[in-house]
Scaffold this active site. Structure first.
Site, PDB file in Angstrom:
ATOM      1  N   GLY A 228      37.412  29.855  38.209  1.00 38.39           N
ATOM      2  CA  GLY A 228      37.153  29.989  36.780  1.00 38.39           C
ATOM      3  C   GLY A 228      37.728  31.244  36.175  1.00 38.39           C
TER       4      GLY A 228
ATOM      5  CG  ASP B  38      34.131  31.276  39.347  1.00 43.45           C
ATOM      6  OD1 ASP B  38      35.338  31.558  39.194  1.00 43.45           O
ATOM      7  OD2 ASP B  38      33.215  32.055  39.028  1.00 43.45           O
TER       8      ASP B  38
ATOM      9  CB  ALA C  96      41.894  33.499  42.809  1.00 41.32           C
TER      10      ALA C  96
ATOM     11  CB  SER D  20      47.146  41.000  47.644  1.00 38.90           C
ATOM     12  OG  SER D  20      46.814  42.353  47.943  1.00 38.90           O
TER      13      SER D  20
ATOM     14  CE  LYS E 188      45.295  48.452  39.227  1.00 43.18           C
ATOM     15  NZ  LYS E 188      46.356  47.544  38.757  1.00 43.18           N
TER      16      LYS E 188
ATOM     17  CG  ASN F 292      48.562  46.150  35.598  1.00 44.47           C
ATOM     18  OD1 ASN F 292      47.373  46.395  35.576  1.00 44.47           O
ATOM     19  ND2 ASN F 292      49.443  46.977  36.146  1.00 44.47           N
TER      20      ASN F 292
ATOM     21  CG  LEU G  52      51.337  41.261  29.742  1.00 44.89           C
ATOM     22  CD1 LEU G  52      52.683  40.869  29.153  1.00 44.89           C
ATOM     23  CD2 LEU G  52      50.724  42.378  28.933  1.00 44.89           C
TER      24      LEU G  52
ATOM     25  CB  SER H 128      44.257  38.832  33.316  1.00 43.68           C
ATOM     26  OG  SER H 128      44.461  40.236  33.372  1.00 43.68           O
TER      27      SER H 128
ATOM     28  NE  ARG I  15      40.839  53.249  33.231  1.00 43.95           N
ATOM     29  CZ  ARG I  15      41.027  51.945  33.042  1.00 43.95           C
ATOM     30  NH1 ARG I  15      40.120  51.248  32.373  1.00 43.95           N
ATOM     31  NH2 ARG I  15      42.101  51.353  33.511  1.00 43.95           N
TER      32      ARG I  15
END
Length: 653
Positions: free
Chosen positions: A305, A328, A378, A421, A424, A461, A463, A465, A554
């Site tokens: 989901g 999910d 996922a 994966s 990061k 990254n 876009l 999401s 951060r």
């Protein structure tokens, strides 16, 4: 007979056309008779005049009926074109024939030439009245609207990029729509030398892309619409990068084929998205040649989901799986994608299950019941700052959730296991990245001891999401700012969700077991550039209308991401956008023992779990160390560029 259930406005319009036609029909017939006798009324034979007067009411009624049959009262004449004119010509021609036949049968004839002459005159009068109506409507709509204070509303002065079919449709809409009466097209830009200086619907084609800024200034344009749907992404990016140097708000027009297919309306001119400026063609993967491994198979998607998981389900559903299982922990997400798939693929054998990969019994029960051939894993916690303050939860979900799913796949004979994966995981500086690196190591370890082919797919990254930076920037701009950027030097790789998922599916088809597939994410992009561009695209000036604040990195965040560790190396695949990173050997016995120790200590939130992570992931470093090294590299690069510039100035002197 033709006054159906019209609105009041439409009834008035049709009644006016009807009365106008009655006048035109009578006038055309009379003028034909008058012209036949060379404008000498006294020369008209008395018998012909009497026949004309007796038959004209019948002719009027019959002609109006013919006009109604040709739908001359149903056309929107403010949008009239050649098609409507053709209808008038045919209707008048039929009317002339009926006039001749009717008057002959009624024994009320007039000179034969009158039938032809009256037909031509009727065509001219009918078309003339209708296009006069169109001109009057345009003139009325072009008047600036007044607000309550009597002042004209803000005028949208639009400069259009492109002079093709899309621009033609757009200019027609702007100039004829009563809902856009505060808009005016002031200039058109097109790179074609043959078009420059010409006019499209009365609007001058000012010049090529190099004249955009000049045209915007000279015409006082405050809005630019990009109307070249067929432009390549490189051209789109280049032109939009020029546009953003103006103070105009930027928008773009969907493809004309989308309007025809009903996907969007002509009014769906959308704001330019930041994806339009990434400067590369979208990744296009022909999955038809590689998705045979999904056809007729039972496929399980954990985290089905989520942003990536739901797109995996959408694309897999197109290739005829025997059964697709959404798994999910969040019921709302699972419910939404379940309904969407059932609506779009009514024949799909779909199962939606609620549960967590952290639940050993649940994941084993699902595998035992449905016996999936392929698993796309996922499910994961992915937000870096949140995982920094809840590291134990990241371990429980990402590491041991993956371990339990991997073990269940091995136990119940899954043929292929594909784990999602992240970049990061490469030299991680945060807990989330480190947990993903451990997941890759689990994949590598079990691939060597199981009949299941285990692989991982690593990308950056995405876009759009959940939690993506673009929606955050948009919300901040809508509120008037400020837009918050962590650091002016931070860069990231970007890819759209459909692009990433297409490559994940192809990587799954290429899998032989044990690989870490790395997706080509293009060139990295500075987040500050994204923020500045998005502010400009929204019609504002960075640091003037909308401020940008730097909040500092951060916890766990580094200035740049990597796709490969130095030791991994890389080999190519048949798809130039997919590479294989060679797995790094590690002591599996020590790693497995470390996992068991981690399992025992993660339940205690007072334990500094980072120390345990460092033992299992040797490449896990404090972000301060990595960022300090990166800042030093940036300083050295800046100094080198300054030295080179000084040397060039000295040579010129």
């Amino acid at each position: 007979m033709f006054f159906k259930k019209y609105s009041k406005e439409k009834t008035v319009r049709v009644l006016c056309l009807f009365l106008s036609d009655v006048v035109c029909i009578n006038l055309a017939s009379f003028l034909a008779l008058f012209l036949r006798y060379e404008f000498n009324f006294d020369a008209v034979r008395q018998q012909f005049l009497m026949n004309f007067l007796q038959y004209i009411p019948i002719n009027t009624v019959l002609t109006v009926i013919i006009f109604a049959l040709f739908r001359l009262y149903n056309s929107l004449w403010q949008y009239a074109s050649f098609e409507e004119a053709y209808s008038v010509v045919f209707a008048c021609a039929v009317s002339s024939v009926v006039y001749f036949v009717g008057s002959t049968l009624a024994k009320l004839p007039v000179p034969r030439s009158c039938y032809v002459i009256s037909g031509f005159i009727l065509i001219l009068l009918t078309i003339g009245t209708r296009f006069f109506y169109r001109a009057a409507r345009r003139l009325q709509d072009s008047q600036p609207a007044e607000d309550d204070g009597g002042k004209a509303k803000h005028q949208r002065r639009i400069l259009i990029i492109g002079a093709g079919e899309a621009a033609d449709v757009l200019i027609r809409e702007i100039t004829t729509s009563s809902y856009l009466n505060n808009c005016s097209v002031v200039a058109v830009i097109d790179d074609s030398p043959a078009k420059i200086g010409q006019y499209i619907h009365g609007i001058r084609i000012f010049g090529g892309r190099d004249t955009i800024k000049q045209a915007a200034m000279e015409t006082d344009a405050n809005e630019i619409i990009f109307a070249i749907p067929t432009a390549s992404l490189e051209d789109r990016a280049a032109i939009l990068n020029i546009c953003k140097e103006t103070e105009c708000k930027l928008e773009t027009l969907p493809g004309v084929y989308q309007m025809i297919n009903g996907e969007v309306k002509i009014g769906s001119v959308r704001d330019v998205e930041i994806e339009d400026l990434l400067g590369r063609e979208p990744v296009r993967v022909d999955l038809s040649n590689v998705m045979n491994y999904v056809h007729g198979k039972t496929v399980l998607v954990t985290g089905g989901g989520g942003s990536i998981g739901s797109e995996l389900c959408r694309q897999i559903a197109q290739y005829g799986p025997k059964q697709l299982i959404i798994f999910d922990v969040y019921e709302n997400n699972a419910y939404d994608i379940q309904n969407e798939l059932l609506r779009n693929f009514p024949d799909l054998n779909l199962v939606a299950l609620i549960g967590s990969v952290r639940d050993t019994k649940r994941i084993n029960s699902v595998m035992e019941t449905y016996r999936p051939d392929i698993v796309y894993h996922a499910a994961a916690h992915k937000h870096v700052p949140l995982m920094e303050v809840s590291p134990n939860e990241a371990i429980k979900n990402n590491v041991f959730g993956t371990l339990k799913t991997v073990q269940a796949a091995d136990r119940w004979g899954v043929k292929r296991f594909v784990m999602i994966s992240t970049d990061k995981a490469v030299n991680p500086t945060n807990v989330m990245g480190a947990t993903k690196r451990m997941c890759e190591m689990i994949i590598q370890m079990y691939n060597g001891r199981s009949k299941t082919d285990y692989v991982a797919v690593r990308f950056g990254n995405v876009l759009g999401s959940n939690g993506s930076v673009i929606p955050l920037f948009k919300r901040q701009i809508e509120k008037g700012g400020p837009v918050t950027v962590t650091d002016p030097n931070i860069i990231r790789y970007f890819m759209t969700i459909p692009e990433a998922v297409s490559l994940v599916l192809e990587a799954g088809a290429l899998a032989k077991g044990g690989e870490i597939f790395v997706l080509d994410m293009g060139k990295p992009v500075r987040i500050l550039d994204l923020a500045e561009n998005l502010i400009r695209l929204s019609g504002h000036m960075p640091y003037v209308d909308i401020d940008i604040e730097f909040t500092g990195l951060r916890p766990g965040e580094k200035l740049y991401e990597e796709l490969l560790m130095d030791e991994e190396g890389m080999s190519t695949t048949p798809n130039k956008l997919i590479y294989i990173g060679h797995p790094i050997d590690f002591n599996e016995a020590e790693f497995e023992a470390g996992l068991e120790h981690l399992r025992s200590v993660m339940m205690d939130d007072t334990v500094d779990i980072r120390a345990e992570i460092s033992r299992l992931v040797p490449t896990f470093h404090a972000p301060e160390e990595v960022n300090a090294r990166r800042e030093e590299e940036l300083r050295e690069k800046a100094e080198e560029e300054a030295r080179t510039e000084n040397e060039e100035d000295t040579d010129e002197g």
